[in-house]
Motif scaffolding. Structure first.
Motif, PDB file in Angstrom:
ATOM      1  N   UNK A   1       0.850  -1.189   0.000  1.00  0.00           N
ATOM      2  CA  UNK A   1       0.000   0.000   0.000  1.00  0.00           C
ATOM      3  C   UNK A   1       0.885   1.237   0.000  1.00  0.00           C
ATOM      4  N   UNK A   2       0.418   2.284  -0.634  1.00  0.00           N
ATOM      5  CA  UNK A   2       1.114   3.562  -0.531  1.00  0.00           C
ATOM      6  C   UNK A   2       1.020   4.051   0.917  1.00  0.00           C
ATOM      7  N   UNK A   3       2.006   4.827   1.333  1.00  0.00           N
ATOM      8  CA  UNK A   3       2.022   5.269   2.731  1.00  0.00           C
ATOM      9  C   UNK A   3       2.760   6.596   2.839  1.00  0.00           C
ATOM     10  N   UNK A   4       2.658   7.226   3.988  1.00  0.00           N
ATOM     11  CA  UNK A   4       3.401   8.436   4.295  1.00  0.00           C
ATOM     12  C   UNK A   4       3.653   8.465   5.801  1.00  0.00           C
ATOM     13  N   UNK A   5       4.855   8.844   6.167  1.00  0.00           N
ATOM     14  CA  UNK A   5       5.215   8.998   7.583  1.00  0.00           C
ATOM     15  C   UNK A   5       5.178  10.486   7.907  1.00  0.00           C
ATOM     16  N   UNK A   6       4.465  10.822   8.987  1.00  0.00           N
ATOM     17  CA  UNK A   6       4.265  12.230   9.315  1.00  0.00           C
ATOM     18  C   UNK A   6       4.801  12.545  10.706  1.00  0.00           C
ATOM     19  N   UNK A   7       5.350  13.745  10.833  1.00  0.00           N
ATOM     20  CA  UNK A   7       5.723  14.289  12.150  1.00  0.00           C
ATOM     21  C   UNK A   7       4.644  15.291  12.528  1.00  0.00           C
ATOM     22  N   UNK A   8       4.045  15.093  13.704  1.00  0.00           N
ATOM     23  CA  UNK A   8       2.884  15.889  14.109  1.00  0.00           C
ATOM     24  C   UNK A   8       3.209  16.688  15.360  1.00  0.00           C
ATOM     25  N   UNK A   9       2.748  17.911  15.379  1.00  0.00           N
ATOM     26  CA  UNK A   9       2.852  18.766  16.563  1.00  0.00           C
ATOM     27  C   UNK A   9       1.780  18.326  17.561  1.00  0.00           C
ATOM     28  N   UNK A  10       2.208  17.880  18.741  1.00  0.00           N
ATOM     29  CA  UNK A  10       1.247  17.343  19.718  1.00  0.00           C
ATOM     30  C   UNK A  10       0.286  18.415  20.226  1.00  0.00           C
ATOM     31  N   UNK A  11       0.747  19.689  20.258  1.00  0.00           N
ATOM     32  CA  UNK A  11      -0.116  20.756  20.788  1.00  0.00           C
ATOM     33  C   UNK A  11      -1.235  21.112  19.808  1.00  0.00           C
ATOM     34  N   UNK A  12      -0.857  21.336  18.562  1.00  0.00           N
ATOM     35  CA  UNK A  12      -1.840  21.810  17.584  1.00  0.00           C
ATOM     36  C   UNK A  12      -2.453  20.674  16.753  1.00  0.00           C
ATOM     37  N   UNK A  13      -1.775  19.524  16.704  1.00  0.00           N
ATOM     38  CA  UNK A  13      -2.253  18.411  15.882  1.00  0.00           C
ATOM     39  C   UNK A  13      -1.955  18.586  14.413  1.00  0.00           C
ATOM     40  N   UNK A  14      -1.188  19.630  14.059  1.00  0.00           N
ATOM     41  CA  UNK A  14      -0.856  19.872  12.668  1.00  0.00           C
ATOM     42  C   UNK A  14       0.376  19.070  12.261  1.00  0.00           C
ATOM     43  N   UNK A  15       0.434  18.786  10.964  1.00  0.00           N
ATOM     44  CA  UNK A  15       1.561  18.049  10.417  1.00  0.00           C
ATOM     45  C   UNK A  15       2.706  19.023  10.169  1.00  0.00           C
ATOM     46  N   UNK A  16       3.859  18.740  10.813  1.00  0.00           N
ATOM     47  CA  UNK A  16       5.015  19.609  10.645  1.00  0.00           C
ATOM     48  C   UNK A  16       5.864  19.178   9.453  1.00  0.00           C
ATOM     49  N   UNK A  17       5.932  17.882   9.253  1.00  0.00           N
ATOM     50  CA  UNK A  17       6.772  17.370   8.165  1.00  0.00           C
ATOM     51  C   UNK A  17       6.222  16.005   7.749  1.00  0.00           C
TER      52      UNK A  17
END
Length: 447
Positions: free
Chosen positions: A132-148
Motif C-alpha cells: 500500500x502507498x504510505x506516508x510517515x508524518x511528524x505531528x505537533x502534539x499541541x496543535x495536531x498539525x503536520x510539521x513534516x
C-alpha cells in the motif's frame, strides 16, 4: 393468489440473503481494517526503533561512548505481586520511557532522518506483505498539525488508515504517525473469496427475481394469446360451418333435385366450406406436431408452376375485389420433390394475405426462378405493407399483421405455418415490406 404469495416470499428470501451477505462483507471489512490499523501501529513503532538503533550505533561509533540501555522489565521472579497484564503494561511503559530518553540523548548529536525512517517503514511493510502507498508524518502534539511528512501530503479521505500517534520527544512535543493511503486493494484481496461469493449470490438472486417476473409476464401474455387464439379460431371456423349448414339445409329441401343449377351451387358451397375448415385444422395440427417434434413431410414429384396456376385461377374467381395475379417464371415446367399439399397451402396463405391486406384493386406478382441447387419463389403485392416494428415478429405464432378495428380476421398462425413448412424443407423465408407500398415474401428451397 398463490403466484403472488410465492413472489412475495421469494422477494423476502432474496432480501434476507442479500442482507446476510452484506452483513458478512461488512464484518469482514471491519476486521480487515482493524487488522491493518493494528499492523500500522506495529510497523511505525518497529521502524522508529530500528532507525533509532541505527542512529545509536552511529553515535557510539563516532564518540566511542555507550548510550542508555533499556532496563529489563519486571518478571514474576522479581515481582510476584504483579499480574500478567500489569507486568505487560509496566514493560511497555518502561520500554517507551527508555526509548524516549534514548531518542532525546542521541538526537542532540544525530537527528532523526525522516526519509531514512520512510525507507525502513517501506521495507517492514513489504516484509509483512502490506502493499500500500504510505506516508510517515511528524505531528505537533499541541496543535495536531503536520510539521513534516516523508512524501506528498495526502488529502484527507476515508480511504486512509492512520496509525496511533506515537510520541518521540516530549520536550519538543512531536509525535510520529504512519498513514496507509487507499489500502482497500489489500482489504479486498483478503476478502476476495467472500466478495466473489457475495457477488455470485447477488447475481443469482437478481437473475432468479428477473426470471420470476419474466415468467409471470410471459404466463400472462400466453394466457392472453391463448384466449385471443380460441376467440379467433371459433370466429374463423364459425363462418365455414355456417355456410356448410345453410348449404346442407338447402340441399335437404323438397324439389332440390329438380333444380340442378341450385343443387350444384350448394354442393360447391359445401365443398368449399369443408375445404376451408380442413385447411385451417391442418395448419393448427401442423404447428402442434412441429412443436412436439413429430411433424413429417410426404414427399412427391410435381410441377410447381402448374400448382401455382391452379391457385391463380382459384383466387382470381373471388368477386369481392378486383384481383390481378401475374406469374413470372423462367421455366414453364419446374419439377420439384417436396410435400405438395403443405407447400401448396403455404403459397395459398401468402396469396390470401396479399388479397386480405390490399385495397379494392389487388395486383399480385408471383416470381418463380430455379437456379442450380435453389428454387426461389416470391409473392409480391401492392397492399398496405407491414410496419417496420412488426417485421421481426411477423413469423411468430399468433401474431397478426393488423389488429385495428375493421381489419381482416384471422388466426395469426398463417405465416408461422408457412415458416414451419419451409424450414422443414430445409429452406428459409424472408420478407421485404414498406408501409403503403406493399410486401414481398420470398421462399428459398433446396432442390
Amino acid at each position: 393468489m398463490k403466484t403472488r404469495v410465492i413472489m412475495y416470499l421469494s422477494l423476502l428470501g432474496i432480501g434476507l440473503i442479500l442482507s446476510m451477505q452484506a452483513y458478512l462483507v461488512y464484518t469482514n471489512y471491519k476486521q480487515a481494517r482493524s487488522y491493518l490499523t493494528h499492523e500500522s501501529d506495529a510497523v511505525i513503532d518497529e521502524a522508529f526503533r530500528t532507525e533509532l538503533n541505527q542512529r545509536n550505533t552511529f553515535y557510539k561509533h563516532q564518540s566511542g561512548e555507550d548510550t542508555l540501555k533499556t532496563p529489563p522489565p519486571r518478571t514474576k521472579q522479581n515481582s510476584t505481586q504483579y499480574t500478567m497484564s500489569e507486568a505487560k503494561a509496566y514493560k511497555d511503559n518502561l520500554t517507551l520511557l527508555t526509548t524516549l530518553i534514548l531518542n532525546r540523548f542521541v538526537s542532540n548529536t544525530v537527528p532523526m532522518n525522516l526519509h531514512k525512517l520512510d525507507s525502513i517503514t517501506g521495507a517492514i511493510l513489504k516484509a509483512k506483505n502490506i502493499e500500500s502507498k504510505y506516508v510517515v508524518r511528524i505531528i505537533d502534539c499541541k496543535t495536531g498539525k503536520v510539521k513534516e511528512h516523508s512524501a506528498q501530503q495526502p488529502a484527507l479521505s476515508v480511504f486512509q488508515i492512520p496509525s496511533q500517534i506515537q510520541d518521540i520527544d516530549l520536550d519538543k512535543k512531536i509525535s510520529l504517525q504512519l498513514v496507509l493511503i487507499n489500502p482497500f486493494a489489500i482489504i479486498f484481496k483478503r476478502m476476495g473469496i467472500l466478495l466473489a461469493s457475495s457477488v455470485l449470490v447477488a447475481l443469482f438472486c437478481f437473475y432468479g427475481l428477473w426470471f420470476l417476473f419474466r415468467s409471470q409476464a410471459r404466463q400472462k401474455m400466453l394466457m392472453k394469446v391463448k384466449n385471443d387464439f380460441f376467440g379467433h379460431t371459433a370466429h374463423e371456423l364459425k363462418r365455414p360451418v355456417a355456410q356448410l349448414h345453410l348449404a346442407l339445409e338447402a340441399l335437404s329441401r323438397p324439389g332440390i333435385d329438380e333444380n340442378k343449377a341450385k343443387k350444384e351451387r350448394y354442393l360447391a358451397i359445401s365443398k368449399e366450406a369443408t375445404k376451408d375448415m380442413s385447411e385451417k385444422i391442418t395448419m393448427i395440427m401442423t404447428l402442434s406436431m412441429a412443436e412436439e417434434g413429430v411433424f413429417k413431410l410426404n414427399y412427391s414429384d410435381f410441377n410447381l408452376v402448374e400448382e401455382v396456376r391452379k391457385l391463380k385461377e382459384q383466387f382470381s374467381a373471388i368477386t369481392e375485389k378486383d384481383i390481378s395475379i401475374e406469374i413470372e417464371n423462367t421455366d414453364a415446367d419446374i419439377q420439384i420433390k417436396a410435400d405438395k399439399d403443405h407447400l401448396r397451402q403455404c403459397i395459398a396463405n401468402l396469396i390470401d394475405n396479399a388479397i386480405k391486406y390490399s385495397g379494392v384493386s389487388v395486383n399480385i406478382l408471383i416470381r418463380i426462378n430455379r437456379m442450380k441447387d435453389l428454387l426461389r419463389l416470391s409473392v409480391q403485392d401492392n397492399g398496405i405493407g407491414i410496419n417496420p416494428e412488426k417485421l421481426s415478429s411477423v413469423f411468430e405464432k399468433y401474431t397478426r399483421l393488423n389488429t385495428a378495428s375493421g381489419s381482416p380476421s384471422g388466426f395469426g398462425i398463417g405465416l408461422s405455418y408457412v415458416k414451419t413448412v419451409v424450414e422443414k424443407h430445409a429452406g428459409h423465408i424472408e420478407v421485404q415490406s414498406e408501409p403503403g407500398k406493399g410486401s414481398e415474401f420470398i421462399l428459398s428451397l433446396p432442390v
